[in-house]
Design a protein around this motif. Structure first.
Motif, PDB file in Angstrom:
ATOM      1  N   SER A  20      34.879  43.436  37.747  1.00 57.85           N
ATOM      2  CA  SER A  20      33.789  44.396  37.669  1.00 57.85           C
ATOM      3  C   SER A  20      32.863  44.208  38.871  1.00 57.85           C
ATOM      4  O   SER A  20      32.440  43.100  39.164  1.00 57.85           O
ATOM      5  CB  SER A  20      33.052  44.157  36.348  1.00 57.85           C
ATOM      6  OG  SER A  20      31.763  44.653  36.392  1.00 57.85           O
ATOM      7  N   CYS A  21      32.542  45.307  39.560  1.00 50.70           N
ATOM      8  CA  CYS A  21      31.678  45.227  40.748  1.00 50.70           C
ATOM      9  C   CYS A  21      30.263  44.877  40.295  1.00 50.70           C
ATOM     10  O   CYS A  21      29.719  45.524  39.402  1.00 50.70           O
ATOM     11  CB  CYS A  21      31.675  46.557  41.478  1.00 50.70           C
ATOM     12  SG  CYS A  21      30.478  46.647  42.805  1.00 50.70           S
ATOM     13  N   HIS A  22      29.652  43.849  40.893  1.00 50.27           N
ATOM     14  CA  HIS A  22      28.317  43.452  40.438  1.00 50.27           C
ATOM     15  C   HIS A  22      27.249  44.451  40.852  1.00 50.27           C
ATOM     16  O   HIS A  22      26.162  44.471  40.308  1.00 50.27           O
ATOM     17  CB  HIS A  22      27.962  42.039  40.912  1.00 50.27           C
ATOM     18  CG  HIS A  22      27.614  41.960  42.359  1.00 50.27           C
ATOM     19  ND1 HIS A  22      28.559  41.780  43.340  1.00 50.27           N
ATOM     20  CD2 HIS A  22      26.436  42.059  43.000  1.00 50.27           C
ATOM     21  CE1 HIS A  22      27.959  41.772  44.522  1.00 50.27           C
ATOM     22  NE2 HIS A  22      26.677  41.936  44.347  1.00 50.27           N
ATOM     23  N   LEU A  23      27.569  45.309  41.825  1.00 45.82           N
ATOM     24  CA  LEU A  23      26.577  46.268  42.283  1.00 45.82           C
ATOM     25  C   LEU A  23      26.678  47.601  41.542  1.00 45.82           C
ATOM     26  O   LEU A  23      25.678  48.146  41.089  1.00 45.82           O
ATOM     27  CB  LEU A  23      26.706  46.496  43.787  1.00 45.82           C
ATOM     28  CG  LEU A  23      25.556  47.311  44.356  1.00 45.82           C
ATOM     29  CD1 LEU A  23      24.343  46.447  44.587  1.00 45.82           C
ATOM     30  CD2 LEU A  23      25.954  48.013  45.634  1.00 45.82           C
ATOM     31  N   CYS A  24      27.896  48.149  41.397  1.00 44.70           N
ATOM     32  CA  CYS A  24      28.020  49.495  40.811  1.00 44.70           C
ATOM     33  C   CYS A  24      28.760  49.483  39.481  1.00 44.70           C
ATOM     34  O   CYS A  24      28.937  50.544  38.882  1.00 44.70           O
ATOM     35  CB  CYS A  24      28.675  50.459  41.790  1.00 44.70           C
ATOM     36  SG  CYS A  24      30.450  50.275  41.938  1.00 44.70           S
ATOM     37  N   LEU A  25      29.212  48.315  39.017  1.00 45.76           N
ATOM     38  CA  LEU A  25      29.840  48.143  37.703  1.00 45.76           C
ATOM     39  C   LEU A  25      31.241  48.732  37.596  1.00 45.76           C
ATOM     40  O   LEU A  25      31.844  48.732  36.526  1.00 45.76           O
ATOM     41  CB  LEU A  25      28.964  48.728  36.571  1.00 45.76           C
ATOM     42  CG  LEU A  25      27.515  48.235  36.494  1.00 45.76           C
ATOM     43  CD1 LEU A  25      26.740  49.049  35.480  1.00 45.76           C
ATOM     44  CD2 LEU A  25      27.468  46.764  36.125  1.00 45.76           C
ATOM     45  N   TYR A  34      37.549  44.366  47.975  1.00 41.91           N
ATOM     46  CA  TYR A  34      36.314  45.145  47.988  1.00 41.91           C
ATOM     47  C   TYR A  34      36.354  46.189  46.880  1.00 41.91           C
ATOM     48  O   TYR A  34      37.430  46.676  46.523  1.00 41.91           O
ATOM     49  CB  TYR A  34      36.129  45.828  49.348  1.00 41.91           C
ATOM     50  CG  TYR A  34      35.983  44.824  50.454  1.00 41.91           C
ATOM     51  CD1 TYR A  34      34.759  44.193  50.686  1.00 41.91           C
ATOM     52  CD2 TYR A  34      37.075  44.452  51.239  1.00 41.91           C
ATOM     53  CE1 TYR A  34      34.627  43.235  51.665  1.00 41.91           C
ATOM     54  CE2 TYR A  34      36.950  43.488  52.228  1.00 41.91           C
ATOM     55  CZ  TYR A  34      35.725  42.876  52.443  1.00 41.91           C
ATOM     56  OH  TYR A  34      35.580  41.926  53.396  1.00 41.91           O
ATOM     57  N   CYS A  35      35.176  46.512  46.373  1.00 41.19           N
ATOM     58  CA  CYS A  35      35.073  47.493  45.287  1.00 41.19           C
ATOM     59  C   CYS A  35      35.625  48.856  45.726  1.00 41.19           C
ATOM     60  O   CYS A  35      35.336  49.318  46.827  1.00 41.19           O
ATOM     61  CB  CYS A  35      33.603  47.624  44.887  1.00 41.19           C
ATOM     62  SG  CYS A  35      33.283  48.972  43.760  1.00 41.19           S
ATOM     63  N   ASP A  36      36.417  49.491  44.845  1.00 40.09           N
ATOM     64  CA  ASP A  36      37.008  50.797  45.160  1.00 40.09           C
ATOM     65  C   ASP A  36      35.938  51.868  45.396  1.00 40.09           C
ATOM     66  O   ASP A  36      36.140  52.813  46.129  1.00 40.09           O
ATOM     67  CB  ASP A  36      37.869  51.287  43.978  1.00 40.09           C
ATOM     68  CG  ASP A  36      39.079  50.393  43.752  1.00 40.09           C
ATOM     69  OD1 ASP A  36      39.382  49.591  44.652  1.00 40.09           O
ATOM     70  OD2 ASP A  36      39.696  50.504  42.683  1.00 40.09           O
ATOM     71  N   ARG A  37      34.819  51.734  44.714  1.00 37.53           N
ATOM     72  CA  ARG A  37      33.812  52.786  44.755  1.00 37.53           C
ATOM     73  C   ARG A  37      32.746  52.567  45.818  1.00 37.53           C
ATOM     74  O   ARG A  37      32.418  53.466  46.567  1.00 37.53           O
ATOM     75  CB  ARG A  37      33.143  52.907  43.379  1.00 37.53           C
ATOM     76  CG  ARG A  37      32.043  53.926  43.314  1.00 37.53           C
ATOM     77  CD  ARG A  37      31.830  54.445  41.919  1.00 37.53           C
ATOM     78  NE  ARG A  37      31.317  53.412  41.027  1.00 37.53           N
ATOM     79  CZ  ARG A  37      31.137  53.616  39.711  1.00 37.53           C
ATOM     80  NH1 ARG A  37      31.445  54.762  39.178  1.00 37.53           N
ATOM     81  NH2 ARG A  37      30.673  52.642  38.964  1.00 37.53           N
ATOM     82  N   CYS A  38      32.171  51.359  45.903  1.00 46.46           N
ATOM     83  CA  CYS A  38      31.032  51.181  46.811  1.00 46.46           C
ATOM     84  C   CYS A  38      31.316  50.230  47.972  1.00 46.46           C
ATOM     85  O   CYS A  38      30.492  50.088  48.865  1.00 46.46           O
ATOM     86  CB  CYS A  38      29.802  50.713  46.030  1.00 46.46           C
ATOM     87  SG  CYS A  38      29.910  49.015  45.473  1.00 46.46           S
ATOM     88  N   GLY A  39      32.466  49.547  47.948  1.00 50.71           N
ATOM     89  CA  GLY A  39      32.834  48.715  49.089  1.00 50.71           C
ATOM     90  C   GLY A  39      32.206  47.331  49.106  1.00 50.71           C
ATOM     91  O   GLY A  39      32.386  46.577  50.062  1.00 50.71           O
TER      92      GLY A  39
HETATM   93 ZN   LIG Z   1      31.067  48.677  43.495  1.00 49.17          ZN
END
Ligand SMILES: [Zn+2]
Ligand SMILES: [Zn+2]
Lengths: 212, 208
Positions: A20-25, A34-39
């Motif tokens: 789970s991305c800690h920034l955008c969940l 890297y997160c698929d959504r926010c990088g």
């Molecule tokens: Zn993210």
């Protein structure tokens, strides 16, 4: 308010190979860096959570000593200079009869930072040594330390306001003392320490204990 | 395996406190979802949340502008007087040999809050008018990185404490900026409360 129902039997992102991305969940496959959504850099758990938190806690504890021993403010009154420490300020307020304000400062400057340090030390210890206990309570403790951290800055802001406001040359002048900086350091470092602690390790600990 | 996961969990979230997975695709408006295991608030939905965000952040920014350009408080004793403005709190610390403290205070009470608010205003406007732009993701990233470092409400309490400390020494007159800052702190807290991480990023994903 409705409690969200977990999909089928409760499962964690880690069990499903997700992170789970800690920034955008957003949930991404754990192999991704890297997160698929926010990088943002992606980790299933914050890296070296306990070690980093402990290192920052020790730094904060060391800074806490000069923050309490050194003066936080100097008062030049008719040519005479007096120093005041954090505790000294609380005592002065009590003597002035401002008990509620003394309580605010005492809670914000003494109890909150000490309580935060002790709570985070306890959480690191209980997870590091795999101590069984009430996970929900520990999570709530963590969320409280995270939430109240910045309120310790009150005393530093009081110094900033008084120094700017009370400047009557020759009569009454307030000047900032070194403890204002070290105390701000304590607050910032403990805030970063709280941020590097990963509350999910509390539950990983429970799952590991349950499997035994 | 990977495609199956991303389809199944399009609106899923892992609880940030305990990692349990939830499907949040059907949270009704004006309600909230809480993790049943650890109690973490997962998301909160509000009617007209973007319009609300635009109004709140705009009001906060206007109050911020007023607060930093007018006198904050005036202090006088024995015929001497001194006027204080918000930027002076920072300048005086710098002059008194504490540049680092000046930087920290400026960042927490002026710089970060105004940057975050401006970005929230722009982001919520984009969301309100459904403009498709990659800018929205950049703004979202910056906002959620910075927002834990705003200490507007803490500073406000600090101002109240300072007032109590010095009212017995001399007379203090509150300026326009003091009242503007009080309102600013209020609008700021409401703006932050109206910002839901999960809902925001759902919208950002749809727009970028
Ligand atoms: Zn993210
Ligand atoms: Zn949870």
């Amino acid at each position: 308010m409705n409690h969200a129902e977990s999909t089928e039997k409760p499962r964690t992102a880690r069990e499903l190979g997700l992170a789970s991305c800690h920034l955008c969940l957003k949930l991404s496959a754990d192999e991704h860096h890297y997160c698929d959504r926010c990088g943002t850099a992606l980790h299933q758990r914050r890296p070296d959570s306990i070690q980093r938190t402990l290192a920052l806690l020790i730094t904060a504890s060391i800074l806490y000593i000069p923050a309490n021993v050194l003066p936080i403010m100097y008062t030049d009154y008719l040519g005479r200079t007096t120093e005041s420490t954090i505790i000294g300020g609380v005592i002065t307020l009590i003597e002035m009869g401002s008990i509620p304000i003394a309580a605010v400062i005492f809670i914000a400057s003494v109890m909150v930072p000490l309580g935060k340090l002790l709570t985070l030390f306890y959480l690191c210890w209980s997870v590091g040594y795999r101590k069984p206990g009430n996970e929900r309570q520990r999570t709530v403790l963590y969320r409280i330390t995270e939430f109240i951290g910045k309120w310790s800055m009150i005393d530093v802001f009081v110094v900033a306001v008084l120094v700017a406001l009370v400047h009557l040359t020759g009569l009454l002048v307030f000047r900032p003392g070194p403890a204002a900086l070290t105390f701000a350091g304590v607050v910032v470092v403990t805030m970063i320490a709280a941020e590097s602690f990963d509350p999910r390790v509390i539950w990983d600990n429970k799952e590991a204990l349950d499997e035994r | 395996m990977e495609t199956e996961i991303s389809n199944d969990h399009k609106y899923s979230i892992a609880c940030p406190s305990c990692d349990l997975i939830y499907d949040l695709s059907e949270v009704p408006v004006n309600s909230s979802a809480t993790c049943s295991r650890c109690g973490h608030l997962l998301t909160q939905t509000r009617e007209n949340e973007f319009l609300r965000g635009v109004c709140l952040s705009f009001s906060a920014l206007v109050m911020m502008l007023i607060a930093s350009s007018y006198p904050f408080m005036q202090f006088s004793s024995a015929g001497l007087e001194n006027m204080m403005t918000l930027p002076r709190t920072v300048v005086e610390l710098w002059i008194n040999g504490m540049p680092w403290l000046a930087v920290i205070v400026a960042a927490f009470i002026l710089v970060i809050p105004s940057i975050v608010l401006t970005m929230i205003l722009v982001m919520q406007l984009i969301m309100l008018y459904d403009v498709k732009t990659p800018l929205v993701a950049i703004l979202g990233k910056a906002i959620f990185h910075l927002n834990s470092w705003s200490m507007v409400e803490v500073f406000f309490v600090g101002v109240l404490v300072s007032l109590v400390k010095i009212t017995k020494m001399a007379s203090v007159v509150l300026g326009v900026s003091f009242w503007a800052y009080s309102l600013f702190a209020l609008f700021f807290v409401f703006t932050m409360m109206s910002l839901d991480r999960f809902q925001c990023w759902k919208k950002i994903e749809a727009l970028s």
